[in-house]
Motif scaffolding. Structure first.
Motif, PDB file in Angstrom:
ATOM      1  N   MET A   1       0.858  -1.194   0.000  1.00  0.00           N
ATOM      2  CA  MET A   1       0.000   0.000   0.000  1.00  0.00           C
ATOM      3  C   MET A   1       0.884   1.230   0.000  1.00  0.00           C
ATOM      4  O   MET A   1       1.780   1.370   0.839  1.00  0.00           O
ATOM      5  N   ASN A   2       0.714   2.146  -0.918  1.00  0.00           N
ATOM      6  CA  ASN A   2       1.488   3.360  -1.025  1.00  0.00           C
ATOM      7  C   ASN A   2       0.869   4.415  -0.129  1.00  0.00           C
ATOM      8  O   ASN A   2      -0.226   4.919  -0.401  1.00  0.00           O
ATOM      9  N   LEU A   3       1.561   4.762   0.968  1.00  0.00           N
ATOM     10  CA  LEU A   3       1.006   5.715   1.925  1.00  0.00           C
ATOM     11  C   LEU A   3       0.897   7.110   1.326  1.00  0.00           C
ATOM     12  O   LEU A   3       0.036   7.896   1.726  1.00  0.00           O
ATOM     13  N   SER A   4       1.772   7.431   0.352  1.00  0.00           N
ATOM     14  CA  SER A   4       1.676   8.753  -0.274  1.00  0.00           C
ATOM     15  C   SER A   4       0.368   8.908  -1.045  1.00  0.00           C
ATOM     16  O   SER A   4      -0.203   9.995  -1.099  1.00  0.00           O
ATOM     17  N   ASP A   5      -0.146   7.801  -1.634  1.00  0.00           N
ATOM     18  CA  ASP A   5      -1.430   7.857  -2.324  1.00  0.00           C
ATOM     19  C   ASP A   5      -2.556   8.172  -1.346  1.00  0.00           C
ATOM     20  O   ASP A   5      -3.481   8.925  -1.666  1.00  0.00           O
ATOM     21  N   ILE A   6      -2.505   7.581  -0.155  1.00  0.00           N
ATOM     22  CA  ILE A   6      -3.529   7.859   0.855  1.00  0.00           C
ATOM     23  C   ILE A   6      -3.510   9.335   1.237  1.00  0.00           C
ATOM     24  O   ILE A   6      -4.556   9.987   1.315  1.00  0.00           O
ATOM     25  N   CYS A   7      -2.307   9.869   1.456  1.00  0.00           N
ATOM     26  CA  CYS A   7      -2.205  11.297   1.826  1.00  0.00           C
ATOM     27  C   CYS A   7      -2.704  12.196   0.695  1.00  0.00           C
ATOM     28  O   CYS A   7      -3.431  13.168   0.940  1.00  0.00           O
ATOM     29  N   ASP A   8      -2.307  11.869  -0.549  1.00  0.00           N
ATOM     30  CA  ASP A   8      -2.723  12.695  -1.687  1.00  0.00           C
ATOM     31  C   ASP A   8      -4.238  12.675  -1.863  1.00  0.00           C
ATOM     32  O   ASP A   8      -4.865  13.707  -2.115  1.00  0.00           O
ATOM     33  N   ASN A   9      -4.856  11.485  -1.732  1.00  0.00           N
ATOM     34  CA  ASN A   9      -6.305  11.393  -1.905  1.00  0.00           C
ATOM     35  C   ASN A   9      -7.055  12.137  -0.811  1.00  0.00           C
ATOM     36  O   ASN A   9      -8.082  12.769  -1.062  1.00  0.00           O
ATOM     37  N   ALA A  10      -6.550  12.068   0.436  1.00  0.00           N
ATOM     38  CA  ALA A  10      -7.189  12.813   1.527  1.00  0.00           C
ATOM     39  C   ALA A  10      -7.083  14.319   1.284  1.00  0.00           C
ATOM     40  O   ALA A  10      -8.035  15.066   1.499  1.00  0.00           O
ATOM     41  N   LYS A  11      -5.921  14.751   0.789  1.00  0.00           N
ATOM     42  CA  LYS A  11      -5.732  16.171   0.480  1.00  0.00           C
ATOM     43  C   LYS A  11      -6.675  16.618  -0.636  1.00  0.00           C
ATOM     44  O   LYS A  11      -7.291  17.688  -0.567  1.00  0.00           O
ATOM     45  N   LYS A  12      -6.798  15.765  -1.686  1.00  0.00           N
ATOM     46  CA  LYS A  12      -7.700  16.111  -2.782  1.00  0.00           C
ATOM     47  C   LYS A  12      -9.148  16.202  -2.296  1.00  0.00           C
ATOM     48  O   LYS A  12      -9.907  17.079  -2.715  1.00  0.00           O
ATOM     49  N   GLY A  13      -9.549  15.275  -1.423  1.00  0.00           N
ATOM     50  CA  GLY A  13     -10.919  15.317  -0.909  1.00  0.00           C
ATOM     51  C   GLY A  13     -11.211  16.612  -0.182  1.00  0.00           C
ATOM     52  O   GLY A  13     -12.275  17.218  -0.357  1.00  0.00           O
ATOM     53  N   ARG A  14     -10.287  17.077   0.613  1.00  0.00           N
ATOM     54  CA  ARG A  14     -10.500  18.334   1.356  1.00  0.00           C
ATOM     55  C   ARG A  14     -10.457  19.549   0.427  1.00  0.00           C
ATOM     56  O   ARG A  14     -11.233  20.504   0.593  1.00  0.00           O
ATOM     57  N   GLU A  15      -9.548  19.511  -0.553  1.00  0.00           N
ATOM     58  CA  GLU A  15      -9.476  20.640  -1.490  1.00  0.00           C
ATOM     59  C   GLU A  15     -10.755  20.762  -2.307  1.00  0.00           C
ATOM     60  O   GLU A  15     -11.277  21.865  -2.507  1.00  0.00           O
ATOM     61  N   TYR A  16     -11.270  19.626  -2.786  1.00  0.00           N
ATOM     62  CA  TYR A  16     -12.518  19.665  -3.545  1.00  0.00           C
ATOM     63  C   TYR A  16     -13.664  20.178  -2.682  1.00  0.00           C
ATOM     64  O   TYR A  16     -14.545  20.904  -3.169  1.00  0.00           O
ATOM     65  N   ALA A  17     -13.685  19.812  -1.403  1.00  0.00           N
ATOM     66  CA  ALA A  17     -14.744  20.286  -0.517  1.00  0.00           C
ATOM     67  C   ALA A  17     -14.665  21.804  -0.349  1.00  0.00           C
ATOM     68  O   ALA A  17     -15.683  22.502  -0.355  1.00  0.00           O
ATOM     69  N   LEU A  18     -13.418  22.338  -0.199  1.00  0.00           N
ATOM     70  CA  LEU A  18     -13.252  23.781  -0.047  1.00  0.00           C
ATOM     71  C   LEU A  18     -13.621  24.531  -1.324  1.00  0.00           C
ATOM     72  O   LEU A  18     -14.086  25.673  -1.262  1.00  0.00           O
ATOM     73  N   LEU A  19     -13.408  23.892  -2.477  1.00  0.00           N
ATOM     74  CA  LEU A  19     -13.748  24.529  -3.748  1.00  0.00           C
ATOM     75  C   LEU A  19     -15.213  24.391  -4.116  1.00  0.00           C
ATOM     76  O   LEU A  19     -15.659  24.910  -5.131  1.00  0.00           O
ATOM     77  N   GLY A  20     -15.977  23.660  -3.307  1.00  0.00           N
ATOM     78  CA  GLY A  20     -17.397  23.488  -3.586  1.00  0.00           C
ATOM     79  C   GLY A  20     -17.730  22.347  -4.518  1.00  0.00           C
ATOM     80  O   GLY A  20     -18.889  22.176  -4.902  1.00  0.00           O
ATOM     81  N   ASN A  21     -16.741  21.539  -4.883  1.00  0.00           N
ATOM     82  CA  ASN A  21     -16.988  20.385  -5.750  1.00  0.00           C
ATOM     83  C   ASN A  21     -17.248  19.175  -4.852  1.00  0.00           C
ATOM     84  O   ASN A  21     -16.398  18.309  -4.644  1.00  0.00           O
ATOM     85  N   TYR A  22     -18.475  19.097  -4.308  1.00  0.00           N
ATOM     86  CA  TYR A  22     -18.771  18.115  -3.272  1.00  0.00           C
ATOM     87  C   TYR A  22     -18.862  16.701  -3.838  1.00  0.00           C
ATOM     88  O   TYR A  22     -18.549  15.735  -3.125  1.00  0.00           O
TER      89      TYR A  22
END
Length: 483
Positions: A1-22
């Motif tokens: 399991m690539n831990l960097s992928d987990i971090c990147d996906n969590a970051k993308k989820g929060r960024e999309y939420a802040l941008l309104g792309n729910y």
């Protein structure tokens, strides 16, 4: 399991939420939670598992908050616009007088967007595809669709199967129009790898196999003008040999060194309980491989997928899958005359039972090479690679150890090194209570490996390949080998 992928996906989820792309935010959150769940299953430390579970719980709460916001916004959208005409008092209609104009927004009411209307969009933005270039700045979109299903107009206005969809960073993204989106997502998520991170230096010995693989895959991309016509690249390469000799490592090294997209395929990837779906998976696999070319398709244990046809115990569904695989391999091949070698799709296959492979598949795998047990020089090199992070005592003689492990496969040698490196730790914790073991520092366990450790290890670990098996491989290669 690539831990960097987990971090990147969590970051993308929060960024999309802040941008309104729910919609996309929820997809990323759900993908991260699934990845953490899989990661927890592979952990052995209970304390570490609890911490990951706590993180999963926090991300689940964030996902629920995004869902609540999305539901609230959808409730506002579902309210019907007020009919201004209905609120006005009735008036007598004078035929000589024009009626008042109707506002533009009430002439053709826009259909209300339902919450489930973004399902397809969510599937295309799977978290497993975040490295393809769909970033927080927007979604990858197709420019237009042609009349036939599964075709998309690209920037050059040419209809292409599986459409060329560009992400924000310029990476291509496969458009699965015309296919079941679940099948596309599963292939993208499970078997597409852009950098397996295995290099030639990580593989000891096997110089002949490395030379052939460079000639079959790497050189056509470096010298495309030379590899044309009769010198076109090989359709496929079959690696034959005992278990644990490095066949899978060689395939990953090919993908890493030449920068191709790597499809790691097994029998479970291409089988389904639904009638006809396995053949679709095979066809979709090769469609995606052509789209992401240059591509390396590695089929491990290919004898389990494409054994001999016509046997009494062969199932009808298995025969259809084999036929589809043979048809697709005929359509892939090396670059034909006039084709661009950068669009090469190389099929690498590995097997421990070459005598069980179907004859038609054997013909399509034009190069058949033998991956033997490591030589004396290869065994010494394997010992050095496996022990490069371990402190060795001055009495350790790698040449002497290499003589004692003659007939061992690469995997056997790795097991020997692993067991010998743990001998010092076993002596240190012998007779200690669990509390005393937990109180030990890292420095107390970092003791060098001695020659005696290897001697004790070799008494416990034997070789896994018999002389009779080696004779069978050599006889098959003498009859069907193509080096």
């Amino acid at each position: 399991m690539n831990l960097s992928d987990i971090c990147d996906n969590a970051k993308k989820g929060r960024e999309y939420a802040l941008l309104g792309n729910y919609d996309s935010s929820i997809v990323y959150y759900q993908g991260v939670i699934q990845q953490i769940h899989k990661h927890c299953q592979s952990l052995r430390d209970p304390a570490l598992t609890v911490r990951w579970q706590q993180l999963s719980k926090e991300l689940t709460e964030e996902c629920e908050q995004v869902k609540t916001i999305m539901t609230t916004l959808e409730s506002f959208k579902s309210e019907k616009p007020t009919d201004i005409q209905a609120l006005q008092p009735e008036k007598r209609v004078d035929p000589a007088v024009w009626p008042p104009p109707i506002p533009a927004e009430h002439r053709n009411p826009v259909p209300v967007k339902r919450p489930n209307s973004g399902v397809k969009q969510q599937r295309k933005e799977s978290p497993g595809l975040q490295h393809r270039g769909a970033g927080p700045g927007g979604h990858a979109q197709a420019s237009a669709k042609a009349d036939r299903p599964g075709f998309t107009k690209c920037k050059d206005d040419k209809g292409k199967r599986g459409g060329d969809v560009q992400g924000d960073e310029g990476h291509k993204k496969f458009d699965g129009t015309g296919y079941d989106s679940d099948l596309v997502d599963s292939l993208e998520r499970d078997i597409v790898s852009r950098n397996p991170n295995v290099h030639w230096n990580d593989i000891a010995d096997l110089e002949d196999a490395k030379k052939l693989l460079r000639e079959a895959v790497v050189l056509p991309m470096w010298m495309p003008d030379f590899f044309k016509g009769i010198r076109r690249p090989w359709k496929g390469v079959l690696m034959v040999g005992p278990p644990g000799t490095g066949k899978t490592m060689l395939a990953k090294a090919v993908a890493t060194e030449c920068g191709t997209t790597f499809f790691n395929v097994s029998s479970s990837t291409l089988t389904s309980k639904y009638r006809g779906e396995s053949e679709k998976l095979v066809r979709l696999l090769f469609e995606m491989a052509r789209f992401y070319a240059p591509t390396t398709i590695f089929i491990d244990e290919i004898d389990s997928i494409c054994g001999r046809r016509g046997t009494s115990d062969e199932h009808e569904a298995s025969r259809r899958v084999k036929s589809e695989l043979l048809i697709q391999m005929d359509g892939v091949g090396g670059a034909l005359e006039g084709d661009d070698p950068s669009k090469l799709v190389m099929v690498l296959a590995a097997t421990n039972f070459p005598w069980d492979i179907d004859e038609a598949l054997r013909r399509r795998l034009e190069k058949r090479i033998y991956i033997p047990l490591p030589s004396a020089v290869g065994r010494v090199e394997l010992l050095r690679i496996n022990l490069r992070e371990v402190d060795l005592a001055t009495d350790v003689n790698l040449d002497l150890i290499a003589e004692k492990i003659e007939g061992y496969s690469g995997a056997d040698i790795t097991n020997v090194c692993r067991d010998a490196s743990m001998m010092a730790m076993r002596r240190r914790i012998q007779g200690l209570s669990p509390e005393e073991i937990r109180a030990l520092s890292k420095e107390e366990l970092q003791m060098p490996v001695t020659m005696e450790d290897f001697t004790l290890t070799l008494k416990k670990i034997s070789k896994s390949v018999s002389a009779a098996d080696l004779e069978k491989y050599e006889a098959w290669m003498a009859e069907f080998g193509s080096v």
